[in-house]
Design a protein around this motif. Structure first.
Motif, PDB file in Angstrom:
ATOM      1  N   GLY A 283      -0.808 -41.771 -61.143  1.00 47.83           N
ATOM      2  CA  GLY A 283       0.329 -40.866 -61.131  1.00 47.83           C
ATOM      3  C   GLY A 283       1.543 -41.459 -60.451  1.00 47.83           C
ATOM      4  N   LEU A 284       1.323 -42.300 -59.429  1.00 56.35           N
ATOM      5  CA  LEU A 284       2.437 -42.915 -58.715  1.00 56.35           C
ATOM      6  C   LEU A 284       3.053 -44.087 -59.474  1.00 56.35           C
ATOM      7  N   THR A 285       2.359 -44.597 -60.441  1.00 59.02           N
ATOM      8  CA  THR A 285       2.858 -45.753 -61.197  1.00 59.02           C
ATOM      9  C   THR A 285       3.254 -45.390 -62.625  1.00 59.02           C
ATOM     10  N   HIS A 286       3.295 -44.093 -62.913  1.00 65.23           N
ATOM     11  CA  HIS A 286       3.701 -43.638 -64.244  1.00 65.23           C
ATOM     12  C   HIS A 286       4.494 -42.339 -64.114  1.00 65.23           C
ATOM     13  N   GLY A 287       5.406 -42.114 -65.041  1.00 65.45           N
ATOM     14  CA  GLY A 287       6.072 -40.841 -65.189  1.00 65.45           C
ATOM     15  C   GLY A 287       6.865 -40.379 -63.982  1.00 65.45           C
ATOM     16  N   ALA A 288       6.786 -39.069 -63.715  1.00 74.87           N
ATOM     17  CA  ALA A 288       7.581 -38.445 -62.660  1.00 74.87           C
ATOM     18  C   ALA A 288       7.203 -38.968 -61.282  1.00 74.87           C
ATOM     19  N   GLY A 289       5.916 -39.247 -61.077  1.00 71.28           N
ATOM     20  CA  GLY A 289       5.491 -39.778 -59.792  1.00 71.28           C
ATOM     21  C   GLY A 289       6.144 -41.113 -59.480  1.00 71.28           C
ATOM     22  N   LEU A 290       6.209 -41.990 -60.471  1.00 70.72           N
ATOM     23  CA  LEU A 290       6.861 -43.287 -60.300  1.00 70.72           C
ATOM     24  C   LEU A 290       8.354 -43.112 -60.049  1.00 70.72           C
ATOM     25  N   ALA A 291       8.992 -42.207 -60.803  1.00 70.45           N
ATOM     26  CA  ALA A 291      10.432 -41.978 -60.636  1.00 70.45           C
ATOM     27  C   ALA A 291      10.750 -41.508 -59.217  1.00 70.45           C
ATOM     28  N   LEU A 292       9.936 -40.595 -58.692  1.00 75.72           N
ATOM     29  CA  LEU A 292      10.181 -40.088 -57.343  1.00 75.72           C
ATOM     30  C   LEU A 292       9.860 -41.139 -56.287  1.00 75.72           C
TER      31      LEU A 292
ATOM     32  N   PHE B 114      20.633 -37.276 -44.100  1.00 78.16           N
ATOM     33  CA  PHE B 114      20.301 -36.848 -45.457  1.00 78.16           C
ATOM     34  C   PHE B 114      19.432 -37.883 -46.165  1.00 78.16           C
ATOM     35  N   ALA B 115      19.749 -39.142 -45.955  1.00 73.77           N
ATOM     36  CA  ALA B 115      18.966 -40.202 -46.596  1.00 73.77           C
ATOM     37  C   ALA B 115      17.536 -40.222 -46.059  1.00 73.77           C
ATOM     38  N   ALA B 116      17.369 -40.034 -44.751  1.00 73.48           N
ATOM     39  CA  ALA B 116      16.025 -40.024 -44.170  1.00 73.48           C
ATOM     40  C   ALA B 116      15.207 -38.850 -44.691  1.00 73.48           C
ATOM     41  N   VAL B 117      15.850 -37.691 -44.808  1.00 71.24           N
ATOM     42  CA  VAL B 117      15.163 -36.534 -45.402  1.00 71.24           C
ATOM     43  C   VAL B 117      14.797 -36.826 -46.852  1.00 71.24           C
ATOM     44  N   GLY B 118      15.667 -37.556 -47.553  1.00 62.92           N
ATOM     45  CA  GLY B 118      15.372 -37.926 -48.932  1.00 62.92           C
ATOM     46  C   GLY B 118      14.140 -38.804 -49.046  1.00 62.92           C
ATOM     47  N   ILE B 119      13.945 -39.716 -48.092  1.00 63.56           N
ATOM     48  CA  ILE B 119      12.746 -40.563 -48.102  1.00 63.56           C
ATOM     49  C   ILE B 119      11.490 -39.709 -48.081  1.00 63.56           C
ATOM     50  N   VAL B 120      11.430 -38.812 -47.103  1.00 63.70           N
ATOM     51  CA  VAL B 120      10.223 -38.006 -46.903  1.00 63.70           C
ATOM     52  C   VAL B 120      10.053 -36.987 -48.019  1.00 63.70           C
ATOM     53  N   GLY B 121      11.135 -36.285 -48.359  1.00 61.71           N
ATOM     54  CA  GLY B 121      11.033 -35.275 -49.405  1.00 61.71           C
ATOM     55  C   GLY B 121      10.609 -35.851 -50.743  1.00 61.71           C
ATOM     56  N   ALA B 122      11.208 -36.964 -51.143  1.00 61.96           N
ATOM     57  CA  ALA B 122      10.840 -37.588 -52.415  1.00 61.96           C
ATOM     58  C   ALA B 122       9.411 -38.106 -52.389  1.00 61.96           C
TER      59      ALA B 122
ATOM     60  N   VAL C 151       6.883 -36.839 -50.667  1.00 61.96           N
ATOM     61  CA  VAL C 151       5.986 -35.678 -50.781  1.00 61.96           C
ATOM     62  C   VAL C 151       5.895 -35.213 -52.222  1.00 61.96           C
ATOM     63  N   PHE C 152       7.028 -35.129 -52.914  1.00 61.26           N
ATOM     64  CA  PHE C 152       7.012 -34.706 -54.312  1.00 61.26           C
ATOM     65  C   PHE C 152       6.329 -35.744 -55.199  1.00 61.26           C
ATOM     66  N   ALA C 153       6.491 -37.012 -54.871  1.00 58.15           N
ATOM     67  CA  ALA C 153       5.802 -38.050 -55.640  1.00 58.15           C
ATOM     68  C   ALA C 153       4.297 -37.882 -55.522  1.00 58.15           C
ATOM     69  N   TRP C 154       3.812 -37.635 -54.303  1.00 57.37           N
ATOM     70  CA  TRP C 154       2.380 -37.405 -54.100  1.00 57.37           C
ATOM     71  C   TRP C 154       1.914 -36.159 -54.860  1.00 57.37           C
ATOM     72  N   GLY C 155       2.674 -35.059 -54.752  1.00 56.79           N
ATOM     73  CA  GLY C 155       2.259 -33.826 -55.406  1.00 56.79           C
ATOM     74  C   GLY C 155       2.206 -33.959 -56.915  1.00 56.79           C
ATOM     75  N   LEU C 156       3.219 -34.567 -57.496  1.00 57.06           N
ATOM     76  CA  LEU C 156       3.239 -34.719 -58.953  1.00 57.06           C
ATOM     77  C   LEU C 156       2.242 -35.764 -59.425  1.00 57.06           C
ATOM     78  N   ALA C 157       1.916 -36.729 -58.581  1.00 55.77           N
ATOM     79  CA  ALA C 157       0.936 -37.742 -58.969  1.00 55.77           C
ATOM     80  C   ALA C 157      -0.458 -37.140 -59.112  1.00 55.77           C
ATOM     81  N   GLN C 158      -0.704 -36.016 -58.458  1.00 54.32           N
ATOM     82  CA  GLN C 158      -2.029 -35.390 -58.533  1.00 54.32           C
ATOM     83  C   GLN C 158      -2.204 -34.505 -59.761  1.00 54.32           C
ATOM     84  N   ARG C 159      -1.129 -34.205 -60.470  1.00 54.38           N
ATOM     85  CA  ARG C 159      -1.236 -33.289 -61.606  1.00 54.38           C
ATOM     86  C   ARG C 159      -2.345 -33.726 -62.564  1.00 54.38           C
ATOM     87  N   PRO C 160      -3.055 -32.759 -63.145  1.00 52.48           N
ATOM     88  CA  PRO C 160      -2.989 -31.303 -62.968  1.00 52.48           C
ATOM     89  C   PRO C 160      -3.924 -30.793 -61.864  1.00 52.48           C
ATOM     90  N   TYR C 161      -4.255 -31.650 -60.934  1.00 56.49           N
ATOM     91  CA  TYR C 161      -5.237 -31.297 -59.912  1.00 56.49           C
ATOM     92  C   TYR C 161      -4.576 -30.953 -58.580  1.00 56.49           C
TER      93      TYR C 161
END
Length: 350
Positions: free
Chosen positions: A226-235, A260-268, A270-280
Motif C-alpha cells: 500500500g505504501l509503494t502503490h496508489g494513494a499510499g505512495l502519493a501521501l 505547518f511543514a512539520a505538521v504536514g510530515i506527520v499528518g501525511a 498517518v494518512f499514508a499508513w491508514g490508506l496503505a491498510q485498505r480495505p483492512y
C-alpha cells in the motif's frame, strides 16, 4: 457508511498525532533539558508554550476511542485484549503526564517540582512509544480477532521501530513549535537552542523511518504494498516533500511556516499508513466491513462525526490559532501589579 466513519477515525488519529504529538515532544525536550539550573530556560518556555492548549489535544484521542468502541467494536475488543499492557502503560503515562505538568509549576519545594517534572517528562516519552508500538503491531498483522494478550503481539522489531519513530516524530514537532515559540516570546538564546534540536530530530525521523520501511517490507507486506502503490505512495511522497521543506524552513529561520511543514510530515505519514491498510483495519484479518457495528449505529455515528467536524474542529483550530499568535499568553506578575490604564482603555475626557 462504515468507510466514512473509518475515514473520520483516521482523521482524528492524524489530529491527535499532530496536536498531542507536539505536546509529547515538548515533554521529550523537558526530559533532556538537563539539571535544574541548565534546564531552567528551556523548561520556562515549555511551560508557557504548552499551558493554554495541552488539555484540549486529548479531545482527539477521546474522539478516536468513541468511534472505535461504538463504530468498530470488534476492532476495539481485539486491540485492547491483545495489547492491554502497552495500552495500559500509555493510559498511565497520560495520567501521570497531566498530573506532573499541572502540579509542577505551583509547587514551592524544589524536590516536589523535580518529582512532578520527572513524571511529566518520562511519561511524555513512554506514552507515544507505547502507542506507536501498538500501531506497529496492528500494521504488521500480529494481532487478529481472538488473539490473546502476549508480548509476541507487540514486542517485535516492527512494533519497537514504530514506537521509536513515534517518539522521534513527537520530538520533531515539539522542537519546531518551541523554536517558533522562542521567537514569539523574544528569547533569541532559545531560538538557536531548539533550532539545533529540530535539525537533530529531522535526522532521527529519517533514520527511524528508513528502519520502519525496511521492517515493514518483511513483516507487513500488505502495508508495504500500500505504501509503494496508489494513494499510499502519493501521501508518502507528500510527507517526504514536507520533510525537506521543514529542514529548509528551519535552517532559514522561517519558524512560522516550519510549523505547518512539520505538521504536514506527520499528518501525511498517518494518512499514508491508514490508506496503505485498505480495505483492512487489521491487515489482513479484519476488514472495515467485517469490523463495522450495527448499520443504524453507523448512521448516527456519521451524523455525530459531521457535527463534530462542522462545530468542534473549527473551534479547536481557532484555539490553536489564538495560541500560536500569542493571544492566550498568561499574565505576568507585572501585568497583575499594573494599575494604570492599558493601551486601548478609554481616558477621561476623550
Amino acid at each position: 457508511m462504515a468507510e466514512f466513519v473509518a475515514f473520520v477515525m483516521l482523521l482524528a488519529v492524524a489530529a491527535y498525532a499532530c496536536g498531542g504529538g507536539t505536546d509529547y515532544g515538548a515533554g521529550f525536550w523537558d526530559l533532556t533539558a538537563g539539571g535544574a539550573e541548565r534546564g531552567k530556560r528551556p523548561r520556562w518556555l515549555i511551560d508557557h508554550a504548552m499551558a493554554p492548549v495541552w488539555e484540549v489535544n486529548n479531545v482527539w484521542l477521546i474522539f478516536v476511542l468513541i468511534l472505535m468502541w461504538t463504530g468498530f467494536p470488534v476492532l476495539f475488543q481485539t486491540v485492547f485484549t491483545a495489547m492491554w499492557l502497552p495500552l495500559a502503560l500509555a493510559a498511565l503515562g497520560m495520567v501521570l503526564r497531566g498530573a506532573g505538568f499541572a502540579l509542577r509549576k505551583p509547587s514551592r519545594r524544589l524536590s516536589r517540582r523535580r518529582l512532578y517534572g520527572a513524571m511529566f517528562a518520562i511519561a511524555s516519552v513512554l506514552t507515544p512509544f507505547c502507542l506507536g508500538a501498538a500501531v506497529g503491531a496492528i500494521a504488521s498483522g500480529r494481532i487478529a480477532p481472538g488473539t490473546e494478550a502476549s508480548a509476541d503481539a507487540w514486542a517485535t522489531p516492527a512494533s519497537l521501530l514504530f514506537g521509536l519513530l513515534t517518539v522521534a516524530g513527537t520530538a520533531l514537532l515539539g522542537a519546531v513549535f518551541l523554536t517558533a515559540d522562542a521567537q514569539r516570546f523574544d528569547a533569541p538564546d532559545l531560538v538557536g537552542y531548539f533550532r539545533l534540536r529540530a535539525l537533530g530530530s529531522l535526522a532521527a525521523v529519517a533514520l527511524t523511518a528508513v528502519g520502519v520501511l525496511l521492517v515493514t517490507r518483511v513483516d507487513a507486506p500488505h502495508v508495504w504494498h500500500g505504501l509503494t502503490h496508489g494513494a499510499g505512495l502519493a501521501l508518502a511522497i507528500v510527507s517526504a516533500v514536507f520533510f525537506v521543506a521543514t529542514a529548509l524552513l528551519v535552517l532559514r529561520g522561517r519558524t512560522h511556516w516550519a510549523r505547518f511543514a512539520a505538521v504536514g510530515i506527520v499528518g501525511a505519514a498517518v494518512f499514508a499508513w491508514g490508506l496503505a491498510q485498505r480495505p483492512y483495519l487489521i491487515p489482513t484479518s479484519l476488514s472495515v466491513a467485517d469490523a463495522a457495528g450495527d448499520s443504524q449505529t453507523l448512521i448516527w455515528m456519521s451524523v455525530v462525526s459531521l457535527v463534530a467536524l462542522l462545530l468542534v474542529a473549527p473551534a479547536v483550530f481557532f484555539l490553536y490559532w489564538l495560541d500560536t499568535h500569542g493571544e492566550l499568553e498568561p499574565l505576568t506578575d507585572s501585568d497583575l501589579r499594573r494599575t494604570g490604564p492599558t493601551r486601548g482603555d478609554a481616558v477621561d475626557g476623550d
